[in-house]
Design an enzyme around this catalytic site. Structure first.
Site, mmCIF file in Angstrom:
data_model
loop_
_atom_site.group_PDB
_atom_site.id
_atom_site.type_symbol
_atom_site.label_atom_id
_atom_site.label_comp_id
_atom_site.label_asym_id
_atom_site.label_seq_id
_atom_site.Cartn_x
_atom_site.Cartn_y
_atom_site.Cartn_z
ATOM 1 N N HIS A 76 -29.922 2.462 3.152
ATOM 2 C CA HIS A 76 -28.750 1.689 2.735
ATOM 3 C C HIS A 76 -28.743 1.536 1.206
ATOM 4 O O HIS A 76 -27.732 1.796 0.546
ATOM 5 C CB HIS A 76 -28.773 0.318 3.411
ATOM 6 C CG HIS A 76 -27.639 -0.572 3.046
ATOM 7 N ND1 HIS A 76 -26.610 -0.831 3.905
ATOM 8 C CD2 HIS A 76 -27.371 -1.274 1.911
ATOM 9 C CE1 HIS A 76 -25.748 -1.646 3.313
ATOM 10 N NE2 HIS A 76 -26.202 -1.935 2.111
ATOM 11 N N GLU A 77 -29.873 1.130 0.656
ATOM 12 C CA GLU A 77 -29.944 0.920 -0.797
ATOM 13 C C GLU A 77 -29.850 2.244 -1.554
ATOM 14 O O GLU A 77 -29.278 2.305 -2.644
ATOM 15 C CB GLU A 77 -31.216 0.161 -1.169
ATOM 16 C CG GLU A 77 -31.336 -1.213 -0.517
ATOM 17 C CD GLU A 77 -30.109 -2.103 -0.673
ATOM 18 O OE1 GLU A 77 -29.421 -2.021 -1.711
ATOM 19 O OE2 GLU A 77 -29.826 -2.872 0.253
#
Length: 159
Positions: A76-77
């Site tokens: 996600h990051e």
């Protein structure tokens, strides 16, 4: 294995290596900045810092879950990271972000990492709807969201 042992297995260097590996494997791009744990994060699994391009991960992700949860948060990051560095929209609402997150099988939301400390129970006098809250609410100001009835304090749980 106790939760303390799970966290002791991890350090910033191991997180850095895992982040670099995931970046090469799923994004076909290198991760050239720092990945580290940040114990001050409370309500999120991780964050991407726009100015430094570093990634911070909540250590509760390691304590709480399996390796798949940690990998999902890193993906996600990394979606934010790579889209930002390419000059593309990198916010959660952007179509590019959603597509990249889906194609890499990253996770959109992290499960609740800490139990909520619900201390107050309010009950609607009319329909019986129950509301659990962490803080007291002004009973003169707020009404039931379902029927607009008057709320009353049902219980107070000691913290």
């Amino acid at each position: 294995m106790s939760s303390g042992n799970k966290l002791s297995e991890w350090n910033d260097q191991k997180l850095q290596r895992l982040t670099e590996k995931i970046s090469r494997q799923f994004f076909q791009r290198p991760f050239k900045h720092q990945a580290s744990f940040n114990s001050r994060l409370r309500t999120t699994g991780g964050r991407y810092l726009l100015v430094t391009h570093n990634i911070e991960i909540n250590p509760l992700v390691v304590i709480h879950g399996k390796t798949e949860l940690l990998i999902g948060v890193i993906k996600h990051e990394l979606c934010h990271y790579h889209l930002h560095l390419m000059g593309k929209p990198h916010t959660h609402q952007a179509g590019e972000f959603k597509n990249l997150l889906m194609s890499t099988q990253g996770i959109r939301y992290v499960p609740q990492l800490q139990p909520l400390k619900l201390r107050y129970l309010y009950v609607c006098s009319d329909c019986g709807q129950r509301y659990y809250r962490q803080r007291k609410i002004n009973l003169q100001k707020f009404v039931c969201g379902r029927c607009h009835g008057k709320l009353k304090l049902g219980s107070h749980f000691a913290s």
